[in-house]
Design a protein around this motif. Structure first.
Motif, mmCIF file in Angstrom:
data_model
loop_
_atom_site.group_PDB
_atom_site.id
_atom_site.type_symbol
_atom_site.label_atom_id
_atom_site.label_comp_id
_atom_site.label_asym_id
_atom_site.label_seq_id
_atom_site.Cartn_x
_atom_site.Cartn_y
_atom_site.Cartn_z
ATOM 1 N N GLY A 235 14.827 5.574 -1.308
ATOM 2 C CA GLY A 235 13.710 5.956 -2.155
ATOM 3 C C GLY A 235 12.572 6.584 -1.375
ATOM 4 N N SER A 236 11.483 6.914 -2.094
ATOM 5 C CA SER A 236 10.345 7.586 -1.469
ATOM 6 C C SER A 236 9.387 6.572 -0.857
ATOM 7 N N LEU A 237 8.419 7.083 -0.107
ATOM 8 C CA LEU A 237 7.416 6.216 0.512
ATOM 9 C C LEU A 237 6.565 5.491 -0.529
ATOM 10 N N ARG A 238 6.482 6.030 -1.725
ATOM 11 C CA ARG A 238 5.723 5.347 -2.777
ATOM 12 C C ARG A 238 6.325 3.986 -3.110
ATOM 13 N N GLY A 239 7.609 3.819 -2.800
ATOM 14 C CA GLY A 239 8.255 2.538 -3.057
ATOM 15 C C GLY A 239 8.338 1.640 -1.839
ATOM 16 N N THR A 240 8.438 2.234 -0.650
ATOM 17 C CA THR A 240 8.621 1.424 0.557
ATOM 18 C C THR A 240 7.310 1.074 1.250
ATOM 19 N N VAL A 241 6.244 1.829 0.981
ATOM 20 C CA VAL A 241 4.935 1.482 1.550
ATOM 21 C C VAL A 241 4.334 0.352 0.712
ATOM 22 N N LEU A 242 4.097 -0.768 1.350
ATOM 23 C CA LEU A 242 3.555 -1.938 0.648
ATOM 24 C C LEU A 242 2.039 -1.977 0.687
ATOM 25 N N GLY A 243 1.453 -1.431 1.738
ATOM 26 C CA GLY A 243 0.003 -1.494 1.848
ATOM 27 C C GLY A 243 -0.542 -0.447 2.797
ATOM 28 N N LEU A 244 -1.827 -0.151 2.622
ATOM 29 C CA LEU A 244 -2.508 0.822 3.467
ATOM 30 C C LEU A 244 -3.884 0.311 3.864
ATOM 31 N N GLU A 245 -4.361 0.784 4.983
ATOM 32 C CA GLU A 245 -5.769 0.672 5.344
ATOM 33 C C GLU A 245 -6.294 2.097 5.373
ATOM 34 N N VAL A 246 -7.379 2.345 4.640
ATOM 35 C CA VAL A 246 -7.902 3.698 4.475
ATOM 36 C C VAL A 246 -9.404 3.684 4.700
ATOM 37 N N VAL A 247 -9.907 4.722 5.356
ATOM 38 C CA VAL A 247 -11.348 4.899 5.495
ATOM 39 C C VAL A 247 -11.776 6.021 4.553
ATOM 40 N N LEU A 248 -12.722 5.707 3.678
ATOM 41 C CA LEU A 248 -13.198 6.691 2.714
ATOM 42 C C LEU A 248 -14.173 7.662 3.363
ATOM 43 N N ALA A 249 -14.530 8.698 2.631
ATOM 44 C CA ALA A 249 -15.367 9.763 3.184
ATOM 45 C C ALA A 249 -16.721 9.265 3.664
ATOM 46 N N ASN A 250 -17.242 8.217 3.044
ATOM 47 C CA ASN A 250 -18.562 7.703 3.450
ATOM 48 C C ASN A 250 -18.472 6.648 4.539
ATOM 49 N N GLY A 251 -17.265 6.410 5.070
ATOM 50 C CA GLY A 251 -17.088 5.440 6.140
ATOM 51 C C GLY A 251 -16.654 4.063 5.678
ATOM 52 N N THR A 252 -16.596 3.836 4.382
ATOM 53 C CA THR A 252 -16.154 2.534 3.862
ATOM 54 C C THR A 252 -14.698 2.286 4.227
ATOM 55 N N ILE A 253 -14.418 1.095 4.770
ATOM 56 C CA ILE A 253 -13.044 0.716 5.106
ATOM 57 C C ILE A 253 -12.435 -0.003 3.907
ATOM 58 N N LEU A 254 -11.360 0.553 3.384
ATOM 59 C CA LEU A 254 -10.662 -0.032 2.248
ATOM 60 C C LEU A 254 -9.381 -0.674 2.761
ATOM 61 N N ASN A 255 -9.369 -1.999 2.814
ATOM 62 C CA ASN A 255 -8.229 -2.728 3.366
ATOM 63 C C ASN A 255 -7.273 -3.102 2.243
ATOM 64 N N LEU A 256 -6.212 -2.306 2.109
ATOM 65 C CA LEU A 256 -5.181 -2.556 1.104
ATOM 66 C C LEU A 256 -3.874 -2.979 1.770
ATOM 67 N N LEU A 257 -3.949 -3.399 3.030
ATOM 68 C CA LEU A 257 -2.747 -3.851 3.730
ATOM 69 C C LEU A 257 -2.249 -5.155 3.120
ATOM 70 N N THR A 258 -0.968 -5.223 2.907
ATOM 71 C CA THR A 258 -0.367 -6.438 2.366
ATOM 72 C C THR A 258 1.081 -6.518 2.809
ATOM 73 N N ASN A 259 1.611 -7.713 2.890
ATOM 74 C CA ASN A 259 3.021 -7.930 3.182
ATOM 75 C C ASN A 259 3.758 -8.446 1.957
ATOM 76 N N LEU A 260 3.163 -8.239 0.781
ATOM 77 C CA LEU A 260 3.770 -8.695 -0.458
ATOM 78 C C LEU A 260 4.575 -7.583 -1.110
ATOM 79 N N ARG A 261 5.794 -7.886 -1.518
ATOM 80 C CA ARG A 261 6.600 -6.891 -2.215
ATOM 81 C C ARG A 261 6.218 -6.820 -3.689
ATOM 82 N N LYS A 262 5.655 -7.909 -4.203
ATOM 83 C CA LYS A 262 5.239 -7.914 -5.604
ATOM 84 C C LYS A 262 3.759 -8.273 -5.682
ATOM 85 N N ASP A 263 2.985 -7.348 -6.214
ATOM 86 C CA ASP A 263 1.555 -7.573 -6.392
ATOM 87 C C ASP A 263 1.103 -6.745 -7.589
#
Length: 539
Positions: A235-263
């Motif tokens: 499948g695609s990365l949309r299915g295998t990626v469980l979580g991300l850490e992203v920095v928004l344009a204003n510098g805000t850190i958005l911690n969406l990292l997870t090890n859960l397959r169901k959320d």
């Protein structure tokens, strides 16, 4: 007669897939040349201007027609000042790069078709550093171009004008790996091949496999939602990626990292950033679900006399191989001729109009070989396949795969290449290649097709002796109009980037494009992240 792995005497030992640099250095020298104007186009502090002159740095024009579409104008972003340089040098000592020789590589895309004029390259090592960079750039209205391995094909990974390049190459640490669940968490700058090597040592594999795996980075893979050779199986990365850490344009850190397959708690926000091409935020870390390493891998290289028989072979393949089928790739005879001509590769089977690469991956070698041989006996008896060979040993498996993977390298020797990444209903895939050949006539040197039949993804490539505006005008928008007519996608796995941004309406309705623009405005109101990419100019 089908030749099995031990009888693979006609297949010469092929070298490994070319490195990015080898491909880069052999690309056609014909690149888009932008008019150079004096750096006085912008108001610069005397010290920085003297620095630029001393280092031989010149400013490109504030407008260009790089893509054969609407003329681009530089948006009113701030220009880098000496004060800005001081800030970044204090934040990233030794990792604030102004050397024009280093910048040259980062300013030009892999295809040498888009060239920016950035004078500053930043190499953060941590998410916190990325946050401070973006917070500062947002306040100063400095445009930023996130860059991973710079292996993209649509001009999405390099600056258009003088955007600051934010490279994730030093963010290359593996943060954790769970041997029970198979979930790996790593920084965005990890090279895909390095992740694969690490996982194989732990009896796992990456669910993603690309020809550019030696150079591409996982953050860029996620940002473009790369597909690759294993999408049919995993499948695609949309299915295998469980979580991300992203920095928004204003510098805000958005911690969406997870090890859960169901959320199922609220909106799945990570999906906003997968495939967003760095326009909504900078991905700094990823957690991915990885499958176990298969115990038995077999690769078959087969020949078909027509595309119709190729499709019937695919239908039979899915029915008879089922759960062990991991890839079903194809290339046409024009691709094979390029491989033979430019790379001196030997066709391991009899000449055919079409060639198929089938991979099986399972846990029981005897079971898998029995299923594969039953399938091969069926397609040979029914005359769907005219010839073929099978490999089970690692070296011969890699040799057969390299025939498919090195088509891109062969094309670089055939002149200037126009590349199109199209998704279509299976029955229409090769019709586009045939119609394009008829449409172009003798305007093009070669029109070839190859790709992932398993997921309906065609890579259409058109070569000419040099970059030709008349040829480009004949290709575009014809190729996109044709794709829209058959309800396909103009971007199957490479993204829109700079080159396709104004053609988005061929695949997405106006309401969807308007909503994308609203999301962009909400997350990046000053539009500093990867400007001029993905969304059309009128937005």
């Amino acid at each position: 007669m089908l030749r099995e792995s031990m009888g693979l005497n006609r297949l010469r030992r092929l070298g490994p897939p070319a490195t990015l640099w080898r491909l880069f250095s052999t690309c056609s020298p014909s690149v888009t040349v932008l008019d150079r104007l004096p750096s006085a186009l912008g108001t610069l502090p005397p010290g920085l201007e003297a620095f630029r002159q001393a280092r031989g740095i010149h400013r490109w024009s504030d407008r260009t027609n790089q893509t054969g579409s609407a003329e681009l104008h530089r948006l009113p972003f701030s220009r880098v000042s000496e004060q800005d340089l001081t800030f970044f040098e204090n934040l990233l000592p030794g990792r604030t790069i102004t050397d024009p020789d280093v910048l040259m590589v980062h300013n030009v895309d892999w295809m040498k078709s888009v060239r920016g004029s950035s004078e500053l390259l930043l190499r953060p090592q941590t998410t916190e550093e990325v946050s401070k960079i973006l917070k500062y750039c947002c306040e100063r209205r400095l445009a930023v171009n996130p860059q991973g391995g710079n292996t993209g094909l649509v001009g999405g990974s390099v600056p258009v004008f003088d955007e600051i390049i934010l490279s994730t190459s030093l963010m290359n640490r593996i943060l954790s790996f769970d041997k029970v669940s198979g979930i790996i968490t790593c920084q965005a700058g990890c090279v895909l091949e390095n992740l694969s090597t690490y996982l194989e040592e732990h009896d796992f594999i990456m669910p993603l496999d690309l020809g550019a795996k030696g150079s591409c980075q996982i953050g860029g893979n996620v940002a473009t939602n790369a597909g690759g050779l294993r999408l049919l199986r995993y499948g695609s990365l949309r299915g295998t990626v469980l979580g991300l850490e992203v920095v928004l344009a204003n510098g805000t850190i958005l911690n969406l990292l997870t090890n859960l397959r169901k959320d199922n708690t609220g909106y799945d926000l990570k999906q906003l950033f997968i495939g967003s091409e760095g326009t909504l935020g900078v991905i700094t870390a990823v957690s991915i679900l990885c499958p176990r390493k298969p115990r038995a891998v077999n690769v078959a290289f087969l020949g078909c006399s027509s595309y119709r028989k190729l499709l019937e072979t695919f239908q039979c393949c899915r029915g008879m191989l089922g759960e062990i089928l991991s890839a079903f790739e194809f290339l046409d005879s024009a691709c094979m001729k390029l491989l033979e001509k430019h790379l001196k590769l030997t066709n391991p089977i009899a000449e055919n109009p079409f060639y198929i690469v089938i991979e099986t991956a399972g846990s029981n070698a005897t079971h898998d070989e029995e299923k594969l041989h039953s399938f091969l006996a069926e397609v040979m008896a029914s005359c769907l396949v005219t010839d073929g060979t099978v490999a089970t040993e690692d070296a011969k498996v890699k040799a057969l795969w390299s025939i498919r993977e090195r088509v891109t390298e062969a094309l670089t020797h055939d002149g200037y290449t126009y590349k199109y990444d199209i998704s279509l209903p299976l029955e229409n895939i090769y019709q586009l290649v045939e119609d394009m050949r008829e449409h172009l006539g003798n305007k093009a040197t070669n029109v070839v097709g190859y790709g992932h039949v398993g997921d309906g993804n065609l890579h259409l490539n058109i070569t000419s002796h040099s970059k030709d505006p008349d040829l480009l005008a004949a290709i575009e928008p014809y190729v996109y109009e044709w794709t829209a007519r058959y309800r396909g996608s103009i971007s199957a796995e490479h993204g829109l980037g700079l080159k396709k941004r104004n053609y988005i309406h061929f695949s997405k309705p106006p309401g969807a494009v308007a909503l994308m623009n609203d999301i962009k405005h909400m997350l990046d109101p000053y539009r500093i992240l990867n400007p001029y990419k993905t969304l059309p100019d009128h937005s």
